[in-house]
Design an enzyme around this catalytic site. Structure first.
Site, mmCIF file in Angstrom:
data_model
loop_
_atom_site.group_PDB
_atom_site.id
_atom_site.type_symbol
_atom_site.label_atom_id
_atom_site.label_comp_id
_atom_site.label_asym_id
_atom_site.label_seq_id
_atom_site.Cartn_x
_atom_site.Cartn_y
_atom_site.Cartn_z
ATOM 1 N N ASP A 34 -78.487 41.851 33.811
ATOM 2 C CA ASP A 34 -77.139 41.279 33.906
ATOM 3 C C ASP A 34 -76.574 41.324 32.489
ATOM 4 O OD1 ASP A 34 -74.866 39.658 33.952
ATOM 5 O OD2 ASP A 34 -75.665 38.395 35.554
ATOM 6 N N ARG A 59 -62.933 53.228 51.797
ATOM 7 C CA ARG A 59 -63.967 52.254 51.425
ATOM 8 C C ARG A 59 -64.860 52.795 50.306
ATOM 9 N NH1 ARG A 59 -66.453 50.801 56.445
ATOM 10 N NH2 ARG A 59 -67.933 52.463 56.058
ATOM 11 N N TYR A 68 -78.384 33.446 35.713
ATOM 12 C CA TYR A 68 -77.175 32.839 36.275
ATOM 13 C C TYR A 68 -77.571 32.139 37.582
ATOM 14 C CZ TYR A 68 -72.379 33.090 38.211
ATOM 15 O OH TYR A 68 -71.159 32.820 38.761
ATOM 16 N N LYS A 89 -65.276 38.934 33.842
ATOM 17 C CA LYS A 89 -65.308 38.310 32.516
ATOM 18 C C LYS A 89 -64.569 39.196 31.513
ATOM 19 C CE LYS A 89 -67.770 35.112 34.483
ATOM 20 N NZ LYS A 89 -69.182 35.163 34.701
HETATM 21 C C1 LIG Z 1 -69.802 34.977 36.001
HETATM 22 C C2 LIG Z 1 -71.121 35.619 36.020
HETATM 23 C C3 LIG Z 1 -71.564 36.292 37.151
HETATM 24 C C4 LIG Z 1 -70.776 36.295 38.426
HETATM 25 O O1 LIG Z 1 -69.527 36.878 38.328
HETATM 26 P P1 LIG Z 1 -68.377 36.519 39.388
HETATM 27 O O2 LIG Z 1 -67.401 37.605 39.234
HETATM 28 O O3 LIG Z 1 -67.877 35.160 39.028
HETATM 29 O O4 LIG Z 1 -69.031 36.530 40.748
HETATM 30 C C5 LIG Z 1 -72.788 36.912 37.096
HETATM 31 N N1 LIG Z 1 -73.551 36.869 35.978
HETATM 32 C C6 LIG Z 1 -73.156 36.226 34.884
HETATM 33 C C7 LIG Z 1 -74.028 36.215 33.686
HETATM 34 C C8 LIG Z 1 -71.942 35.580 34.860
HETATM 35 O O5 LIG Z 1 -71.555 34.921 33.776
#
Ligand SMILES: *Cc1c(COP(=O)(O)O)cnc(C)c1O
Length: 383
Positions: A170, A49, A102, A195
């Site tokens: 973020d 883990r 987000y 992403k």
């Molecule tokens: C897509 C996204 C997230 C979340 O990512 P996931 O892998 O879909 O949970 C968080 N912050 C931003 C800015 C995003 O575009």
């Protein structure tokens, strides 16, 4: 070494007759050769883990990218954001969150954190040094997202970091490539590796990068929450990172070509792309970022459903779907006005979000042009 060179070389086996890529090691139980190894103070691996060599290799690559001592993996980007927030949250605490965050991040603040007794206050993403006026003795952290992934305001991160509380950024838009939050004074940089790091729309993963005392807090959070990620997913993300800088250069160039083209169109009220001089935060962007990714916004003049149905229905290359950062182009309507509270969002017509993939820019522009042609056939109500 230039970044695309290190993309190709970091986190790989170096010795002996070997495969190009690190192996994918699956496992829960880790075996120790004897009592001394089992009771040693430093154990590189002790239970699956906590990660396997497959995870370590990815963590090292992301740590190098973000300029962090340590990187922690979470099962999704959202889980990485919530892990970072939980690592700093305290009952009775106060959290400052950008109004451009987000949307699911807001959902976590309004749900779980509120129940835990953490009060979230949303701030104007353009507040800059004014954030100092919102900081209280019990402020546990500031959550920034720059630029906001729907509305694309660029935040003055050094000014936010001056305010005192740890700043969590973020950094999904910057992908760790074009923005280095830790170097600007942030405590934590979070990415949805789903992403650009993954880059192929086939995996969920999140990364939390931090150093020093912030890293110790996140380490406690990871252990306490019992988060584990799949080594297969870690290997997929690491594979995506081999081409990160090369891909991002194309996403940037194509995104700018689409944004400039849209700016000239009669159907478009405005384009929101921080790398364009027309963007209100362009100076901040030019100061803190080294470039752009392929994601930007625009406001169409019209917002009636028949028009939008014709527009989106005519797109052949742009898909309609959430997420972004893959090789494929996307275009969706968005409704920032539904989420904002600190600075209400008002726009002339329909807000949209465009992700420029790796297709040819001319092909993509032709697709948009055909979609506008189809939409323009729809008469405006009252005309
Ligand atoms: C897509 C996204 C997230 C979340 O990512 P996931 O892998 O879909 O949970 C968080 N912050 C931003 C800015 C995003 O575009």
């Amino acid at each position: 070494m230039k970044p695309c060179t290190s993309d190709a070389h970091k986190g790989r086996p170096k010795e002996g007759v070997r495969l190009v890529n690190p192996g994918v090691q699956r496992g829960s139980t880790v075996l120790f050769p004897g009592y001394e190894a089992f009771t040693a103070a430093e154990r590189p691996f002790f239970y699956g883990r906590g990660g396997t060599p497959t995870h370590r290799a990815l963590e090292e690559s992301v740590a190098a990218l973000e300029g962090a001592d340590q990187v922690f993996l979470a099962p999704s980007g959202l889980a990485a954001v919530t892990l970072a927030l939980l690592s700093f949250a305290e009952a009775g605490g106060h959290l400052l969150v950008t109004d451009s965050a987000y949307d699911p991040t807001r959902g976590f603040c309004e749900g779980v954190l509120r129940r835990m007794g953490v009060e979230t206050e949303y701030y104007d993403p353009r507040i800059g040094a004014g954030i100092g006026g919102l900081v209280r003795p019990n402020t546990v952290a500031i959550l920034a997202e720059s630029p906001g992934s729907l509305t694309f305001e660029v935040q003055d991160l050094p000014a936010l970091c001056e305010a005192g509380p740890p700043v969590i950024v973020d950094n999904t838009w910057g992908a760790g490539v074009h923005l280095k939050p830790l170097a600007l004074g942030a405590a934590v940089s979070v990415q949805a590796a789903t992403k650009y790091l993954g880059g192929h729309s086939d995996v969920f993963l999140g990364t939390v990068a931090a150093s020093g005392s912030a890293a110790r807090k996140v380490a406690q959070g990871v252990r306490g929450l019992g988060l584990a990620t799949s080594p297969d997913d870690a290997a997929l993300v690491h594979r995506g990172m081999r081409t990160l800088h090369r891909r991002l250069a194309v996403h940037e160039e194509t995104g700018l070509a689409l944004a400039r083209w849209l700016e000239e169109r009669d159907e478009v009220a405005k384009v929101m792309h921080p790398a364009l001089p027309s963007h209100p935060d362009h100076a901040l962007f030019a100061r803190d970022f080294t470039g752009a990714c392929g994601l930007f916004g625009a406001v169409l003049k019209r917002s009636d459903a028949p028009y939008l149905s014709a527009f989106f229905g005519a797109l052949r290359l742009f898909g309609m779907g959430y997420s972004w950062g893959g090789y494929e182009s996307l275009c969706i309507p968005t409704w920032p006005e539904r989420h904002r509270t600190a600075v209400p969002w008002s726009a002339e017509g329909q807000t949209i979000r465009v992700h420029a993939g790796l297709e040819d820019a001319g092909d993509l522009i032709a697709d948009l042009e055909a979609a506008f042609a189809a939409a323009n056939e729809v008469p405006e109500a009252g005309s």
